[in-house]
Scaffold this motif. Structure first.
Motif, mmCIF file in Angstrom:
data_model
loop_
_atom_site.group_PDB
_atom_site.id
_atom_site.type_symbol
_atom_site.label_atom_id
_atom_site.label_comp_id
_atom_site.label_asym_id
_atom_site.label_seq_id
_atom_site.Cartn_x
_atom_site.Cartn_y
_atom_site.Cartn_z
ATOM 1 N N ALA A 135 43.396 29.787 32.263
ATOM 2 C CA ALA A 135 43.040 29.525 33.660
ATOM 3 C C ALA A 135 42.958 30.829 34.438
ATOM 4 N N TYR A 136 43.879 31.749 34.140
ATOM 5 C CA TYR A 136 43.868 33.064 34.800
ATOM 6 C C TYR A 136 42.585 33.819 34.462
ATOM 7 N N LEU A 137 42.199 33.811 33.185
ATOM 8 C CA LEU A 137 40.984 34.508 32.770
ATOM 9 C C LEU A 137 39.762 33.941 33.479
ATOM 10 N N THR A 138 39.713 32.625 33.603
ATOM 11 C CA THR A 138 38.595 31.993 34.309
ATOM 12 C C THR A 138 38.584 32.401 35.772
ATOM 13 N N LYS A 139 39.763 32.400 36.386
ATOM 14 C CA LYS A 139 39.877 32.781 37.797
ATOM 15 C C LYS A 139 39.456 34.230 38.010
ATOM 16 N N MET A 140 39.744 35.090 37.031
ATOM 17 C CA MET A 140 39.389 36.511 37.146
ATOM 18 C C MET A 140 37.965 36.787 36.662
ATOM 19 N N GLU A 141 37.195 35.724 36.488
ATOM 20 C CA GLU A 141 35.760 35.796 36.196
ATOM 21 C C GLU A 141 35.449 36.402 34.836
ATOM 22 N N PHE A 142 36.299 36.088 33.851
ATOM 23 C CA PHE A 142 35.940 36.373 32.467
ATOM 24 C C PHE A 142 34.961 35.282 32.031
ATOM 25 N N SER A 143 33.969 35.647 31.264
ATOM 26 C CA SER A 143 33.053 34.649 30.710
ATOM 27 C C SER A 143 33.471 34.363 29.275
ATOM 28 N N GLU A 144 33.402 33.085 28.879
ATOM 29 C CA GLU A 144 33.812 32.690 27.535
ATOM 30 C C GLU A 144 32.600 32.554 26.639
ATOM 31 N N GLU A 145 32.660 33.224 25.505
ATOM 32 C CA GLU A 145 31.573 33.176 24.537
ATOM 33 C C GLU A 145 32.169 32.932 23.153
ATOM 34 N N GLY A 146 32.064 31.693 22.698
ATOM 35 C CA GLY A 146 32.586 31.347 21.375
ATOM 36 C C GLY A 146 34.081 31.560 21.235
ATOM 37 N N GLY A 147 34.840 31.223 22.274
ATOM 38 C CA GLY A 147 36.300 31.390 22.227
ATOM 39 C C GLY A 147 36.781 32.777 22.578
ATOM 40 N N VAL A 148 35.853 33.693 22.860
ATOM 41 C CA VAL A 148 36.189 35.063 23.242
ATOM 42 C C VAL A 148 35.889 35.239 24.730
ATOM 43 N N PHE A 149 36.855 35.794 25.462
ATOM 44 C CA PHE A 149 36.679 36.018 26.897
ATOM 45 C C PHE A 149 36.250 37.467 27.142
ATOM 46 N N ILE A 150 35.208 37.629 27.959
ATOM 47 C CA ILE A 150 34.648 38.956 28.211
ATOM 48 C C ILE A 150 34.483 39.159 29.703
ATOM 49 N N LYS A 151 34.868 40.349 30.172
ATOM 50 C CA LYS A 151 34.668 40.694 31.576
ATOM 51 C C LYS A 151 34.040 42.073 31.681
ATOM 52 N N LYS A 152 32.936 42.146 32.400
ATOM 53 C CA LYS A 152 32.289 43.407 32.707
ATOM 54 C C LYS A 152 32.880 43.950 34.013
ATOM 55 N N LEU A 153 33.333 45.183 33.971
ATOM 56 C CA LEU A 153 33.950 45.787 35.143
ATOM 57 C C LEU A 153 32.901 46.550 35.956
ATOM 58 N N ASP A 154 33.011 46.449 37.271
ATOM 59 C CA ASP A 154 32.074 47.157 38.142
ATOM 60 C C ASP A 154 32.382 48.647 38.188
#
Length: 205
Positions: A186-205
């Motif tokens: 839930a935290y990862l989703t809130k911090m705008e990580f995108s889920e791709e095949g069970g892997v969470f990825i976040k691009k930093l500005d």
């Protein structure tokens, strides 16, 4: 129909219960929010029964809590971040001290020394507030093994501060592929990580 006196008494009990419950909160923000509500309810009860000193005290508590909540909402201005190494004594102390809590959110977390080559500690007013561990598998991309905030600062935007500072360290992408609790997902989703095949990825500005 319930007598008015009983309703008034229940209001008093509700305020008292909320104040007591607030003392059980590990998060400072949750403590102050619940305490503010409880103090407000109890202040209303005190006014109804004409106990003006008690009402005044509780209104003062409400004001103090609101003041501190405003300060907490701006606490990111007091954050600092340092680079750490796997053999850093403070890092190892924090991981050992919070190990049980860490395992609740990161059930797959193991010895960090063999999994990470990047480590950052976030401080708030000189107090340790969060830890990020990971392995930089290619330039600018960290495979995160631990992204943890201590309970007291869990609602104080430690992650947002950390992510805003990592680009200056040459980090542009965070990847989390380890085991995770529902709370951490839930935290990862809130911090705008995108889920791709069970892997969470976040691009930093």
């Amino acid at each position: 129909m319930m007598e008015m006196s009983m309703i008034i008494e229940m209001v008093g009990y509700l305020g008292s219960i909320l104040v007591v419950v607030s003392m059980l909160m590990s998060s400072v923000i949750k403590l102050r929010v619940i305490n503010t509500i409880g103090s407000g309810v109890f202040a209303a009860y005190a006014l109804i029964i004409h106990s003006y000193p008690t009402a005044l005290m509780n209104f003062c508590l409400v004001a103090i809590n609101v003041y501190n909540l405003v300060k907490l909402s701006k606490k990111d201005q007091n954050y600092d971040m340092i680079d750490a190494k796997n053999d850093d004594r403070l890092l190892n102390y924090l991981l050992d001290y919070y190990r049980r809590d860490i395992e609740k959110y990161f059930p797959g977390f193991t010895e960090h020394s063999s999994l990470s080559n990047k480590a950052y500690i976030v401080f708030c007013g000189g107090n340790p507030a969060g830890v990020l561990l990971g392995k930089e598998k290619c330039p600018g991309v960290i495979d995160v093994t631990l992204d943890y905030s201590v309970p007291v600062y869990r609602d104080c935007s430690v992650g947002a501060y950390l992510y805003s500072k990592l680009p200056a360290k040459g980090i542009h992408t965070l990847v989390y592929s380890g085991k995770s609790s529902e709370s951490h997902r839930a935290y990862l989703t809130k911090m705008e990580f995108s889920e791709e095949g069970g892997v969470f990825i976040k691009k930093l500005d």
